[in-house]
Write an enzyme that holds these catalytic residues in place. Structure first.
Site, PDB file in Angstrom:
ATOM      1  N   ASP A 130     -11.963  28.967 -14.677  1.00 32.94           N
ATOM      2  CA  ASP A 130     -11.547  30.131 -14.978  1.00 32.94           C
ATOM      3  C   ASP A 130     -13.206  30.354 -16.001  1.00 32.94           C
ATOM      4  O   ASP A 130     -12.981  29.694 -17.051  1.00 32.94           O
ATOM      5  CB  ASP A 130     -10.977  30.614 -15.574  1.00 32.94           C
ATOM      6  CG  ASP A 130     -11.007  31.941 -16.017  1.00 32.94           C
ATOM      7  OD1 ASP A 130     -12.073  32.655 -15.433  1.00 32.94           O
ATOM      8  OD2 ASP A 130     -10.190  32.901 -17.432  1.00 32.94           O
ATOM      9  N   LYS A 134     -22.837  35.016 -19.525  1.00 30.74           N
ATOM     10  CA  LYS A 134     -22.142  35.078 -18.257  1.00 30.74           C
ATOM     11  C   LYS A 134     -22.292  36.869 -17.923  1.00 30.74           C
ATOM     12  O   LYS A 134     -22.821  36.695 -16.514  1.00 30.74           O
ATOM     13  CB  LYS A 134     -20.576  35.556 -18.197  1.00 30.74           C
ATOM     14  CG  LYS A 134     -20.018  35.681 -17.283  1.00 30.74           C
ATOM     15  CD  LYS A 134     -18.304  35.287 -17.026  1.00 30.74           C
ATOM     16  CE  LYS A 134     -17.298  35.184 -16.184  1.00 30.74           C
ATOM     17  NZ  LYS A 134     -16.234  35.500 -16.569  1.00 30.74           N
ATOM     18  N   GLU A 142     -11.358  36.703  -9.296  1.00 34.56           N
ATOM     19  CA  GLU A 142     -10.597  36.046 -10.954  1.00 34.56           C
ATOM     20  C   GLU A 142      -9.378  37.295 -10.316  1.00 34.56           C
ATOM     21  O   GLU A 142      -8.575  36.396 -11.216  1.00 34.56           O
ATOM     22  CB  GLU A 142     -11.188  36.849 -12.510  1.00 34.56           C
ATOM     23  CG  GLU A 142     -12.075  35.890 -12.592  1.00 34.56           C
ATOM     24  CD  GLU A 142     -12.733  36.080 -13.808  1.00 34.56           C
ATOM     25  OE1 GLU A 142     -12.630  37.080 -14.403  1.00 34.56           O
ATOM     26  OE2 GLU A 142     -14.215  35.722 -13.950  1.00 34.56           O
ATOM     27  N   ASP A 184      -7.237  43.553 -15.397  1.00 41.15           N
ATOM     28  CA  ASP A 184      -8.390  42.373 -15.581  1.00 41.15           C
ATOM     29  C   ASP A 184      -9.363  42.725 -17.505  1.00 41.15           C
ATOM     30  O   ASP A 184     -10.281  43.048 -15.996  1.00 41.15           O
ATOM     31  CB  ASP A 184      -8.686  41.481 -14.866  1.00 41.15           C
ATOM     32  CG  ASP A 184      -9.558  39.971 -15.338  1.00 41.15           C
ATOM     33  OD1 ASP A 184      -9.503  39.876 -16.697  1.00 41.15           O
ATOM     34  OD2 ASP A 184      -9.577  38.937 -14.477  1.00 41.15           O
TER      35      ASP A 184
END
Ligand code: AMP
Length: 518
Positions: A8, A70, A171, A194
């Protein structure tokens, strides 16, 4: 058989897991932590620090410490998202020759995949230490809402770090897999909510007889914990300026201290009703050193961040609508990502879904566990489990009036093939230009151009009399093939549209060699 690790790669923290027998295990890092900060720092002596060591020295080295990279991956320098990051990040964000957003550290310009490769390489070493052998393959997760360029960039980051990326997994799908494999009664519908450091994803899945079928996914790739921190920082900078006439935003060291203190305060307010930010000697005024001391309450934080909390609602409603459900038909809500520890976020999910989310899942680890579980499916070890994912963006072509005509709509299961017939718009038109876009807006100006090609030598005829059949084929890895056929003559032109991270294959290979030879 060499291991496939599940990674992850988070905006704030990353986690690596591996399958041991039938169970996925989270691997501890060198300090015993189960997650590792996604931070990379470049030292003056040429050394590179990754993880907790990099995070620790951020205060004294703010311009050369890269975090939340990211958020830049697969983005153009001119995008509004990049403009916002340039305003808030202590490190320098520059325009690369191809228009992408890169970072500059000293005299080195680096693409986001190159920076992320350091984090992936660090996790690779953590796994190798634990397993006692080389690790060359990984399954890496990305936000469901990542587009193809962002996915490709993530794959390139893996390649640079010496990892073959066996699959890119969404994810929320990974979380559902980790959660649902042993716990969910067949026929259940679950929503995975999430909210991490940089992105928000919501996915709705049906789990039936081992088939994990994503029904809809939505999100906001620019909404996460960093934005909550930013609001706290901005409020404190503003107050300090009002009180002392000093702008802390101008001083990278003060800003970095404030960033750390704000994030800590935000986290503490998840379990306490009040806390204190205490930053002695944060600036110097005409009368000498200045200190920032401020008591914060949970109420204050919730009021301040209300606009962000409100933004969670739209994507959830959209996903519920796209799944053709109403909220009451969702059996369970699973929370993923560190930000779901904030009570106001939990409250928000309750308002939207009308039920309390399930407890007992570690939101920081579940995604990596899901990725490791996926490796078992790939190896044939979990034969009873099948994953059916969807495409998160619509794909189509430009038609007259700069309009976007979708062939594959968002939330369609992949793999998929769709065909549509278009007609010429001019008399004796000699060719058509097929311009392939990804987006969800009626006009192509709001969409991303993925590629284009020409179908020429069309038969002559009045406008509208010549018909061209366009077909889109999207495979499970998100690779799109487009072909255009003139119906009367049967003449066909096709193109494989490969998402590009902005880095050429040769550059990725070169960076990979440089990384291996460090
Ligand atoms: P992730 O990307 O899932 O690791 O999420 C990281 C984000 O969760 C960061 O913005 C953290 O500050 C935030 N976070 C972690 N723990 C808490 C907490 N107890 N309360 C509020 N936010 C938290």
């Amino acid at each position: 058989m060499s291991a496939i690790v599940g990674i992850d790669l988070g905006t704030t923290n990353s986690c690596v897991a591996v399958l041991e027998g039938t169970e996925a295990t989270v691997i501890h890092n060198e300090l015993g932590g189960r997650t590792t900060p996604s931070v990379v720092a470049f030292k003056e002596d040429g050394g590179i620090l990754v993880g907790a060591a990099a995070k620790r020295q951020a205060v004294t080295n703010p311009r050369d410490t890269l975090f939340a990279v990211k958020r830049l991956i697969g983005r153009k320098f001119d995008s509004p998202a990049t403009a916002e990051l340039r305003r808030t990040m202590p490190y320098e964000i520059i325009r690369a020759n191809n228009g992408d957003a890169w970072v500059r550290v000293g005299d080195r310009d680096m693409s986001p995949p190159e920076v992320s490769a350091h984090v992936l390489g660090h996790l690779k070493r953590i796994a190798e230490e634990y397993l006692g052998k080389e690790v060359t393959q990984a399954i890496v997760t990305v936000p469901a809402y990542f587009d193809d360029a962002q996915r490709q960039a993530t794959k390139d980051a893996g390649r640079i770090a010496g990892l073959e990326i066996r699959a890119i997994l969404n994810e929320p799908t990974a979380a559902a897999l980790a959660y649902g494999v042993h716990r969910t009664p067949t026929g259940s519908v679950i929503a995975v909510f999430d909210l991490g450091g940089g992105t928000f994803d919501i996915s709705i899945l049906r789990i039936e007889d081992g088939v994990f079928s994503v029904m809809a996914t939505s999100g906001d790739s620019f909404l996460g914990g960093d934005d909550f921190d930013r609001m706290v920082i901005d409020a404190l900078v503003h107050e300090f300026q009002e009180e002392h006439g000093v702008d802390l935003g101008e001083d990278p060291v003060a800003l970095q201290r404030l960033k750390e203190a704000s994030e800590r305060a935000k986290q503490e307010l998840s379990s306490s009703l009040d806390t204190e930010v205490h930053l002695p000697f944060v600036a110097v005024g005409p009368q000498g050193p200045l200190h920032l001391v401020r008591k914060l309450t949970r109420d204050w934080l919730e009021q301040l961040t209300r606009p962000l909390l409100e933004r969670l609602e739209g994507p959830c409603r959209r996903a519920i609508g796209d799944a053709k459900l109403n909220a009451a038909e969702i059996d369970q809500v699973v929370l993923v990502g560190g930000m779901t520890r904030m009570p106001a976020v939990v409250e928000k999910t309750f308002n939207i879904f009308g039920k309390r989310p399930v407890k007992g899942v570690n939101p920081d680890e579940i995604v990596a566990i899901g990725a490791a579980t996926q490796s078992a499916i790939m190896r044939g070890g979990l034969k009873e489990v099948v994953l059916l994912d969807v495409t998160s963006h619509s794909l189509g072509i430009r038609v007259e009036g700069n309009r976007f005509s979708a062939l594959i709509h968002r939330n369609t299961h992949i793999p998929v093939r769709e065909t549509k017939i278009f007609a010429t718009t001019e008399n004796d038109q000699e060719f058509v230009s097929v311009e392939v876009f990804q987006g969800d807006t009626p006009l192509v100006s709001g969409s991303r151009l993925l590629g284009q090609f020409l179908l020429g030598d069309l038969p002559r005829g009045p406008a509208g009399s010549v018909q061209v059949q366009v077909s889109f084929t999207l495979d499970v890895d998100g690779i799109l093939c487009v072909d255009a056929k003139e119906i009367r003559t049967g003449k066909v032109t096709s193109k494989r549209i490969l998402a590009s991270s902005g880095l050429s294959r040769d550059t990725v290979e070169e960076l990979s060699r440089a990384y291996a030879g460090r």
